[in-house]
Scaffold this motif. Structure first.
Motif, PDB file in Angstrom:
ATOM      1  N   ALA A  62     100.689  43.741  66.872  1.00 37.62           N
ATOM      2  CA  ALA A  62      99.694  44.033  67.558  1.00 37.62           C
ATOM      3  C   ALA A  62     100.138  45.730  68.187  1.00 37.62           C
ATOM      4  O   ALA A  62      99.310  46.642  68.371  1.00 37.62           O
ATOM      5  CB  ALA A  62      99.663  43.423  68.917  1.00 37.62           C
ATOM      6  N   VAL A  63     101.278  45.898  68.106  1.00 39.64           N
ATOM      7  CA  VAL A  63     101.754  47.229  68.654  1.00 39.64           C
ATOM      8  C   VAL A  63     101.259  48.326  67.700  1.00 39.64           C
ATOM      9  O   VAL A  63     100.615  49.438  68.200  1.00 39.64           O
ATOM     10  CB  VAL A  63     103.303  47.366  68.556  1.00 39.64           C
ATOM     11  CG1 VAL A  63     103.660  48.681  68.914  1.00 39.64           C
ATOM     12  CG2 VAL A  63     103.855  46.412  69.434  1.00 39.64           C
ATOM     13  N   LEU A  64     101.184  48.262  66.268  1.00 40.73           N
ATOM     14  CA  LEU A  64     100.889  49.342  65.535  1.00 40.73           C
ATOM     15  C   LEU A  64      99.733  48.938  64.633  1.00 40.73           C
ATOM     16  O   LEU A  64      99.293  49.357  63.591  1.00 40.73           O
ATOM     17  CB  LEU A  64     102.025  49.493  64.342  1.00 40.73           C
ATOM     18  CG  LEU A  64     103.266  50.103  65.105  1.00 40.73           C
ATOM     19  CD1 LEU A  64     104.062  50.149  64.059  1.00 40.73           C
ATOM     20  CD2 LEU A  64     102.845  51.378  65.946  1.00 40.73           C
ATOM     21  N   LYS A  65      98.663  47.873  65.341  1.00 41.29           N
ATOM     22  CA  LYS A  65      97.643  47.434  64.427  1.00 41.29           C
ATOM     23  C   LYS A  65      96.643  48.495  64.724  1.00 41.29           C
ATOM     24  O   LYS A  65      96.270  49.214  65.880  1.00 41.29           O
ATOM     25  CB  LYS A  65      97.030  46.348  65.283  1.00 41.29           C
ATOM     26  CG  LYS A  65      95.743  45.714  64.820  1.00 41.29           C
ATOM     27  CD  LYS A  65      95.432  44.393  65.206  1.00 41.29           C
ATOM     28  CE  LYS A  65      94.252  43.923  64.404  1.00 41.29           C
ATOM     29  NZ  LYS A  65      93.789  42.656  65.112  1.00 41.29           N
ATOM     30  N   PRO A  66      95.833  49.082  63.636  1.00 40.89           N
ATOM     31  CA  PRO A  66      94.971  49.942  63.683  1.00 40.89           C
ATOM     32  C   PRO A  66      93.625  49.695  64.427  1.00 40.89           C
ATOM     33  O   PRO A  66      93.220  48.388  64.488  1.00 40.89           O
ATOM     34  CB  PRO A  66      94.519  50.241  62.283  1.00 40.89           C
ATOM     35  CG  PRO A  66      95.386  49.730  61.269  1.00 40.89           C
ATOM     36  CD  PRO A  66      96.067  48.579  62.274  1.00 40.89           C
ATOM     37  N   ILE A  67      93.054  50.397  65.145  1.00 41.41           N
ATOM     38  CA  ILE A  67      91.797  50.112  66.018  1.00 41.41           C
ATOM     39  C   ILE A  67      90.677  49.980  64.652  1.00 41.41           C
ATOM     40  O   ILE A  67      90.508  50.823  63.727  1.00 41.41           O
ATOM     41  CB  ILE A  67      91.273  51.626  66.686  1.00 41.41           C
ATOM     42  CG1 ILE A  67      92.352  51.595  67.891  1.00 41.41           C
ATOM     43  CG2 ILE A  67      90.109  51.083  67.412  1.00 41.41           C
ATOM     44  CD1 ILE A  67      92.418  52.994  68.687  1.00 41.41           C
ATOM     45  N   GLU A  68      89.949  49.078  65.080  1.00 40.68           N
ATOM     46  CA  GLU A  68      88.999  48.592  63.951  1.00 40.68           C
ATOM     47  C   GLU A  68      87.615  49.362  63.981  1.00 40.68           C
ATOM     48  O   GLU A  68      87.134  49.501  63.314  1.00 40.68           O
ATOM     49  CB  GLU A  68      88.626  47.113  64.223  1.00 40.68           C
ATOM     50  CG  GLU A  68      89.597  46.129  63.973  1.00 40.68           C
ATOM     51  CD  GLU A  68      89.140  44.663  64.176  1.00 40.68           C
ATOM     52  OE1 GLU A  68      88.120  44.598  64.033  1.00 40.68           O
ATOM     53  OE2 GLU A  68      90.327  44.072  64.297  1.00 40.68           O
ATOM     54  N   ASN A  69      87.377  50.122  65.125  1.00 39.78           N
ATOM     55  CA  ASN A  69      86.217  50.798  65.399  1.00 39.78           C
ATOM     56  C   ASN A  69      86.789  52.232  65.107  1.00 39.78           C
ATOM     57  O   ASN A  69      86.885  53.114  65.889  1.00 39.78           O
ATOM     58  CB  ASN A  69      85.451  50.910  66.681  1.00 39.78           C
ATOM     59  CG  ASN A  69      84.128  51.485  67.013  1.00 39.78           C
ATOM     60  OD1 ASN A  69      84.037  52.033  65.925  1.00 39.78           O
ATOM     61  ND2 ASN A  69      83.737  51.462  68.058  1.00 39.78           N
ATOM     62  N   LEU A  70      86.465  52.720  63.897  1.00 38.02           N
ATOM     63  CA  LEU A  70      87.069  54.122  63.372  1.00 38.02           C
ATOM     64  C   LEU A  70      86.181  55.113  63.857  1.00 38.02           C
ATOM     65  O   LEU A  70      86.624  56.353  63.831  1.00 38.02           O
ATOM     66  CB  LEU A  70      87.209  53.975  61.871  1.00 38.02           C
ATOM     67  CG  LEU A  70      88.440  52.966  61.296  1.00 38.02           C
ATOM     68  CD1 LEU A  70      88.607  53.103  59.676  1.00 38.02           C
ATOM     69  CD2 LEU A  70      89.802  53.620  61.866  1.00 38.02           C
ATOM     70  N   GLN A  71      84.912  54.559  63.989  1.00 38.55           N
ATOM     71  CA  GLN A  71      83.758  55.772  64.267  1.00 38.55           C
ATOM     72  C   GLN A  71      84.057  56.472  65.704  1.00 38.55           C
ATOM     73  O   GLN A  71      83.882  57.462  65.939  1.00 38.55           O
ATOM     74  CB  GLN A  71      82.435  55.248  64.465  1.00 38.55           C
ATOM     75  CG  GLN A  71      81.889  54.469  62.941  1.00 38.55           C
ATOM     76  CD  GLN A  71      80.596  54.200  62.935  1.00 38.55           C
ATOM     77  OE1 GLN A  71      80.049  53.605  63.883  1.00 38.55           O
ATOM     78  NE2 GLN A  71      79.935  54.148  61.763  1.00 38.55           N
ATOM     79  N   ALA A  72      84.476  55.679  66.683  1.00 37.43           N
ATOM     80  CA  ALA A  72      84.813  55.938  67.863  1.00 37.43           C
ATOM     81  C   ALA A  72      86.165  56.870  67.937  1.00 37.43           C
ATOM     82  O   ALA A  72      86.238  57.768  68.567  1.00 37.43           O
ATOM     83  CB  ALA A  72      85.489  54.743  68.714  1.00 37.43           C
ATOM     84  N   ILE A  73      87.243  56.725  66.891  1.00 38.79           N
ATOM     85  CA  ILE A  73      88.328  57.657  66.622  1.00 38.79           C
ATOM     86  C   ILE A  73      87.729  58.888  66.188  1.00 38.79           C
ATOM     87  O   ILE A  73      88.049  60.111  66.468  1.00 38.79           O
ATOM     88  CB  ILE A  73      89.478  56.921  65.803  1.00 38.79           C
ATOM     89  CG1 ILE A  73      89.949  55.784  66.389  1.00 38.79           C
ATOM     90  CG2 ILE A  73      90.487  58.057  65.475  1.00 38.79           C
ATOM     91  CD1 ILE A  73      90.593  54.837  65.838  1.00 38.79           C
ATOM     92  N   GLU A  74      86.981  58.903  64.983  1.00 40.47           N
ATOM     93  CA  GLU A  74      86.392  59.928  64.317  1.00 40.47           C
ATOM     94  C   GLU A  74      85.650  60.978  65.187  1.00 40.47           C
ATOM     95  O   GLU A  74      85.537  62.182  65.355  1.00 40.47           O
ATOM     96  CB  GLU A  74      85.671  59.616  63.316  1.00 40.47           C
ATOM     97  CG  GLU A  74      86.341  58.799  61.893  1.00 40.47           C
ATOM     98  CD  GLU A  74      85.733  58.399  60.885  1.00 40.47           C
ATOM     99  OE1 GLU A  74      84.380  58.608  61.041  1.00 40.47           O
ATOM    100  OE2 GLU A  74      86.053  57.975  59.979  1.00 40.47           O
ATOM    101  N   LYS A  75      85.000  60.143  66.356  1.00 35.73           N
ATOM    102  CA  LYS A  75      84.269  61.163  67.251  1.00 35.73           C
ATOM    103  C   LYS A  75      85.033  61.763  68.109  1.00 35.73           C
ATOM    104  O   LYS A  75      84.849  62.982  68.597  1.00 35.73           O
ATOM    105  CB  LYS A  75      83.369  60.122  68.267  1.00 35.73           C
ATOM    106  CG  LYS A  75      82.478  60.856  68.974  1.00 35.73           C
ATOM    107  CD  LYS A  75      81.562  60.061  69.793  1.00 35.73           C
ATOM    108  CE  LYS A  75      80.444  60.702  70.707  1.00 35.73           C
ATOM    109  NZ  LYS A  75      79.693  59.803  71.353  1.00 35.73           N
ATOM    110  N   LEU A  76      86.173  61.167  68.327  1.00 35.78           N
ATOM    111  CA  LEU A  76      87.240  61.835  69.211  1.00 35.78           C
ATOM    112  C   LEU A  76      87.648  63.545  68.559  1.00 35.78           C
ATOM    113  O   LEU A  76      88.169  64.355  69.259  1.00 35.78           O
ATOM    114  CB  LEU A  76      88.476  61.087  69.750  1.00 35.78           C
ATOM    115  CG  LEU A  76      88.183  59.949  70.405  1.00 35.78           C
ATOM    116  CD1 LEU A  76      89.449  59.225  70.665  1.00 35.78           C
ATOM    117  CD2 LEU A  76      87.878  60.426  72.136  1.00 35.78           C
ATOM    118  N   PHE A  77      87.799  63.072  67.325  1.00 37.67           N
ATOM    119  CA  PHE A  77      88.408  64.269  66.697  1.00 37.67           C
ATOM    120  C   PHE A  77      87.509  65.338  65.916  1.00 37.67           C
ATOM    121  O   PHE A  77      87.814  66.052  64.889  1.00 37.67           O
ATOM    122  CB  PHE A  77      89.546  63.762  65.573  1.00 37.67           C
ATOM    123  CG  PHE A  77      90.759  63.403  66.324  1.00 37.67           C
ATOM    124  CD1 PHE A  77      91.536  64.193  66.500  1.00 37.67           C
ATOM    125  CD2 PHE A  77      91.021  61.768  66.346  1.00 37.67           C
ATOM    126  CE1 PHE A  77      92.874  63.747  67.276  1.00 37.67           C
ATOM    127  CE2 PHE A  77      91.898  61.503  66.883  1.00 37.67           C
ATOM    128  CZ  PHE A  77      93.055  62.178  67.333  1.00 37.67           C
TER     129      PHE A  77
END
Length: 83
Positions: A62-77
């Motif tokens: 769980a510590v290094l598990k990728p976030i499943e909603n990649l769109q939210a991450i892409e929006k940040l960047f």
């Protein structure tokens, strides 16, 4: 760090390992194990070796598990949101 060390010590005792036995089984030096249990200081590699012997390596998933909603991450960047 000390809270993690306390939890580890409880797990070690529940598994029935002495410090020296766990050190031998894990490949972590006895000095490193003792330092960890008293101060909470340990390398990540040693912590993972200890967790493996105690069958708790999956706890780190769980510590290094990728976030499943990649769109939210892409929006940040994205360039549109940067100022």
């Amino acid at each position: 760090m000390r809270e993690i060390a306390k939890r580890h010590k409880v797990l070690r005792k529940q598994a029935g390992f002495s410090q020296s036995e766990l050190a031998k089984r894990s490949g972590v030096s006895l000095g490193s194990l003792k330092r960890f249990e008293t101060s909470g200081q340990i390398s990540l590699e040693s912590l993972l070796l200890l967790a493996d012997v105690l069958n708790r390596l999956d706890d780190f998933d769980a510590v290094l598990k990728p976030i499943e909603n990649l769109q939210a991450i892409e929006k940040l960047f994205s360039d549109k949101t940067r100022r």
